[in-house]
Design an enzyme around this catalytic site. Structure first.
Site, short mmCIF file in Angstrom:
data_model
loop_
_atom_site.label_atom_id
_atom_site.label_comp_id
_atom_site.label_asym_id
_atom_site.label_seq_id
_atom_site.Cartn_x
_atom_site.Cartn_y
_atom_site.Cartn_z
N ASP A 36 51.49 29.33 24.46
CA ASP A 36 50.18 28.83 24.88
C ASP A 36 49.59 27.91 23.64
O ASP A 36 50.11 27.86 22.64
CB ASP A 36 49.12 30.06 24.88
N LYS A 41 44.50 32.86 20.91
CA LYS A 41 45.19 33.61 21.87
C LYS A 41 46.65 34.29 21.52
O LYS A 41 46.85 35.66 21.42
CB LYS A 41 45.47 33.02 23.23
N GLU A 152 51.46 33.14 43.14
CA GLU A 152 51.05 34.60 42.95
C GLU A 152 49.81 35.17 43.97
O GLU A 152 49.01 34.19 44.25
CB GLU A 152 50.48 34.67 41.58
N GLU A 156 42.69 40.29 40.58
CA GLU A 156 42.26 40.75 39.02
C GLU A 156 41.86 42.34 39.26
O GLU A 156 41.38 42.79 40.21
CB GLU A 156 41.09 40.08 38.68
N LYS A 205 50.09 30.24 49.31
CA LYS A 205 49.33 30.44 48.51
C LYS A 205 47.67 30.10 49.13
O LYS A 205 46.78 30.92 49.24
CB LYS A 205 49.56 29.90 47.39
N CYS A 261 40.03 32.40 41.79
CA CYS A 261 40.88 31.62 42.99
C CYS A 261 39.97 31.28 44.28
O CYS A 261 40.15 30.11 44.62
CB CYS A 261 42.12 32.90 43.34
N LYS A 321 33.48 40.64 40.42
CA LYS A 321 33.78 41.76 41.01
C LYS A 321 33.99 42.88 39.90
O LYS A 321 33.95 43.03 38.99
CB LYS A 321 34.92 41.91 41.84
C1 UDX Z 1 42.04 36.94 45.08
C2 UDX Z 1 42.99 37.45 46.12
O1 UDX Z 1 42.90 38.62 46.47
C3 UDX Z 1 44.51 37.31 45.37
O2 UDX Z 1 45.50 37.67 46.05
C4 UDX Z 1 44.77 35.91 44.83
O3 UDX Z 1 45.82 35.83 43.91
C5 UDX Z 1 43.40 35.44 43.92
O4 UDX Z 1 42.22 35.57 44.41
P1 UDX Z 1 40.45 37.96 42.99
O5 UDX Z 1 39.97 36.80 42.94
O6 UDX Z 1 41.14 38.73 41.86
O7 UDX Z 1 41.96 37.98 44.05
O8 UDX Z 1 39.73 39.17 43.80
P2 UDX Z 1 39.46 39.93 45.27
O9 UDX Z 1 39.48 41.03 44.97
O10 UDX Z 1 40.26 39.26 46.20
O11 UDX Z 1 37.83 39.51 45.60
C6 UDX Z 1 37.36 37.84 45.55
C7 UDX Z 1 36.02 38.09 45.71
O12 UDX Z 1 35.53 38.37 47.02
C8 UDX Z 1 35.24 38.89 44.98
O13 UDX Z 1 33.76 38.32 44.58
C9 UDX Z 1 34.91 40.14 45.75
O14 UDX Z 1 33.45 40.78 45.53
C10 UDX Z 1 34.73 39.35 46.94
N1 UDX Z 1 34.79 40.32 48.32
C11 UDX Z 1 36.20 40.65 48.55
C12 UDX Z 1 33.95 40.50 49.36
O15 UDX Z 1 32.58 39.82 49.09
N2 UDX Z 1 34.13 41.15 50.22
C13 UDX Z 1 35.49 41.87 50.40
O16 UDX Z 1 35.61 42.44 51.47
C14 UDX Z 1 36.37 41.50 49.56
#
Ligand code: UDX
Length: 431
Positions: A36, A41, A152, A156, A205, A261, A321
Site C-alpha cells: 500500500d 496503514k 468481488e 461489508e 459485477k 459500492c 448500514k
Molecule cells: C454491496 C453488495 O451487497 C456487495 O455484493 C458488493 O460487493 C458491494 O456492495 P455493501 O455496500 O457492503 O455491499 O452493503 P449492502 O449490505 O449490500 O447494503 C448496501 C446499502 O443498501 C446499505 O446502505 C443498506 O442499508 C441498503 N439496503 C440494503 C437497503 O436499503 N435495503 C435492503 O433491502 C438492502
C-alpha cells in the site's frame, strides 16, 4: 490446503477488499504480501492491528501471520510474486466515470517482475479495462503474463464469510491457463467458480450491484405508494419476496442505499452506457429514486415542524448500514447537509462511525448515547438500523424531547408502540 500449490500473491491496496482477499488467501495456505502507498496503514498492519472493522478479519490475520507481509516497497512486494492482485479503489472522477489512475499506477509498476504469471483485477472497473491492461502489460514486456478479472461480491460486515462461502466466484480470463491458475487459487472456497471471458466478468459485477440497487429503489417506490394508498410495505415486501422467482433479499424499504459500492458503481455503469451513446433509463430512475428517498425524509420533518430553522434534529446512526464503521456515501451525510442548509441544528449518535474531516458537523454534535442525542431535540431520524436503538427507553426519550417527532427511516420500531408513547411517528411505507 492439501494438493493445492501454495502461491505467492502480491495484493496491491490494503483497503477493505484487498485485506479481506489477501487474508482469506493466506487462510488457504498462500503467502501474501500487501503493498500500500499509505505509510500509516502499513505501520498499523505491521503492528498486528487491522485498520478497518470487519468481523473475523483480525482473528484470521493473527492465525495466518506467518504467511502475511506488509510493505510500502514495490520491489519487496514483487519479489517472487506469481500473482498480482489489484485491489485499489476506483473512485468516481469528475465525469462520473470510474477513476482508474490507481489501477494504472499498479499495472505500470509491474514491469520487470520476474516470477509473475498473472495479473488479476479485483477493483471494480468499466467493461473493457482488461483489454487496456493487456496492452500495457504487453508493452512492458509482460506478454507472457496472464490477465484475469475476478470481481468481488462481498458485503461489508460479512466480507470474510462472503469470501469463504460465496454464491459464486467469477473468473474472467483470456486464456485457459490463467483461468485455471486463479480458479485453483480459490480452492478452499465453499462455492462454484464460474469462468468466462474478461468483459463479461467485468459486466457481472456492475450488473449485480445495479440489480440489487434496483430492488431496493423499487421497494422504496412501492413504499411511497403504500403511504398514499394505506397499504403496509412490510407486509407487501414479505409476501412479494416469498415468490422464489423474485427472492426475499434486498426488499427492505428505507431511507436509501449508500456505501462504497452501490452509489459509485451505479453511476459508473450509467456513464459507461452514456459513453456508448446508450441511456440506461431504468438505472437512471433507480438512482433518482434513491436521491429522493433522503429528501422526502427532510420534507416530512418540515411538514411536521412547520420550519426547520432553529430545529434540533438528532440523527440516530451515521454509517451506511449497521455492523460497519464505514461512512462512505452514507445517507446521514446528505441528511445532515440538507438539514444544516435548512437552518436546523444537527446532533448525532453512532456506536462505530469513523467520521472524518469530510463530516465537520459530527465533530461538535456527536453524542455518546442515543438518549443524550435526542434529549431536548425537536425531531429524531433513525438513519441506520443499529440494534442498540431497540434497547432505548423510548418512553423516557419522548419526555426528554422538546417535540417528539420521530422519522424511522429504517422501519426499526413498532409504529403502534411508538405512537402510544406520544411520538408523532413516521416510517417508510407503513400506515
Ligand atoms: C454491496 C453488495 O451487497 C456487495 O455484493 C458488493 O460487493 C458491494 O456492495 P455493501 O455496500 O457492503 O455491499 O452493503 P449492502 O449490505 O449490500 O447494503 C448496501 C446499502 O443498501 C446499505 O446502505 C443498506 O442499508 C441498503 N439496503 C440494503 C437497503 O436499503 N435495503 C435492503 O433491502 C438492502
Amino acid at each position: 490446503m492439501v494438493g493445492t500449490p501454495q502461491r505467492r500473491v502480491a495484493v496491491f491496496g490494503a483497503g477493505y477488499i484487498g485485506l479481506v482477499t489477501g487474508v482469506c488467501l493466506a487462510e488457504f495456505g498462500h503467502r501474501v504480501v500487501f503493498r500500500d502507498i499509505d505509510p500509516e496503514k502499513i505501520r498499523i498492519l505491521r503492528s498486528g492491528e487491522v485498520p478497518i472493522y470487519e468481523p473475523g478479519l483480525s482473528e484470521m490475520m493473527v492465525r495466518n501471520k506467518e504467511r502475511l507481509t506488509f510493505t510500502l516497497d514495490l520491489r519487496e512486494a514483487l519479489d517472487g510474486a506469481e500473482i498480482a492482485y489489484v485491489c485499489v479503489d476506483t473512485p468516481p472522477s469528475a465525469s462520473g466515470d470510474a477513476d482508474l489512475s490507481r489501477v494504472w499506477a499498479v499495472v505500470k509498476s509491474l514491469e520487470g517482475a520476474a516470477h509473475l504469471r498473472a495479473v488479476v483485477v479485483k477493483s471494480t472497473v468499466p467493461v473493457g479495462t482488461g483489454t487496456r491492461v493487456r496492452a500495457v502489460l504487453d508493452a512492458a514486456g509482460l506478454a507472457h503474463v496472464g490477465y484475469a478479472s475476478n470481481p468481488e461480491f462481498t458485503a461489508e460486515g460479512t466480507a470474510v464469510n462472503d469470501f469463504l462461502h460465496p454464491d459464486r466466484v467469477v473468473v474472467g480470463a483470456s486464456d485457459e491457463a490463467t483461468a485455471r491458475l486463479i480458479s485453483d487459487l480459490h480452492e478452499g472456497v465453499d462455492g462454484p467458480v464460474v469462468m468466462m471471458d474478461v468483459r463479461s466478468a467485468e459486466m457481472v459485477k456492475l450488473a449485480s450491484n445495479a440489480l440489487l440497487a434496483t430492488k431496493i429503489s423499487f421497494i422504496n417506490e412501492i413504499a411511497t405508494l403504500c403511504e398514499k394508498t394505506g397499504a403496509d410495505v412490510e407486509e407487501v415486501a414479505h409476501a412479494v419476496g416469498l415468490d422464489h422467482r423474485l427472492g426475499r433479499h434486498f426488499l427492505r424499504p428505507g431511507i436509501g442505499w449508500g456505501g462504497s459500492c452501490f452509489p459509485k458503481d451505479s453511476e459508473a455503469l450509467r456513464q459507461l452506457a452514456n459513453n456508448t451513446g446508450y441511456h440506461l433509463q431504468l438505472l437512471s430512475a433507480v438512482i433518482e429514486v434513491n436521491n429522493l428517498q433522503k429528501r422526502r425524509a427532510i420534507q416530512r420533518l418540515k411538514d411536521e415542524l412547520g420550519t426547520l430553522v432553529g430545529a434540533r434534529v438528532a440523527l440516530l446512526g451515521l454509517t451506511f448500514k449497521p455492523g460497519t464503521d464505514d461512512m462512505r456515501e452514507a445517507p446521514s451525510t446528505v441528511l445532515a447537509t440538507r438539514l444544516l442548509a435548512e437552518g436546523a441544528e444537527v446532533r448525532c449518535w453512532d456506536p462505530m462511525a469513523r467520521t472524518a474531516e469530510a463530516e465537520p458537523w459530527t465533530s461538535t454534535s456527536r453524542h455518546a448515547t442515543p438518549e443524550s442525542a435526542v434529549d431536548g431535540a425537536d425531531a429524531a431520524i433513525v438513519v441506520t438500523e443499529w440494534p442498540q436503538l431497540k434497547e432505548v427507553d423510548w418512553a423516557q426519550a419522548a419526555w426528554a424531547m422538546r417535540r417528539p417527532v420521530f422519522y424511522d427511516g429504517r422501519n426499526l420500531l413498532d409504529p403502534a408502540g411508538m405512537r402510544a408513547l406520544g411520538f408523532t411517528y413516521i416510517s417508510v411505507g407503513r400506515p
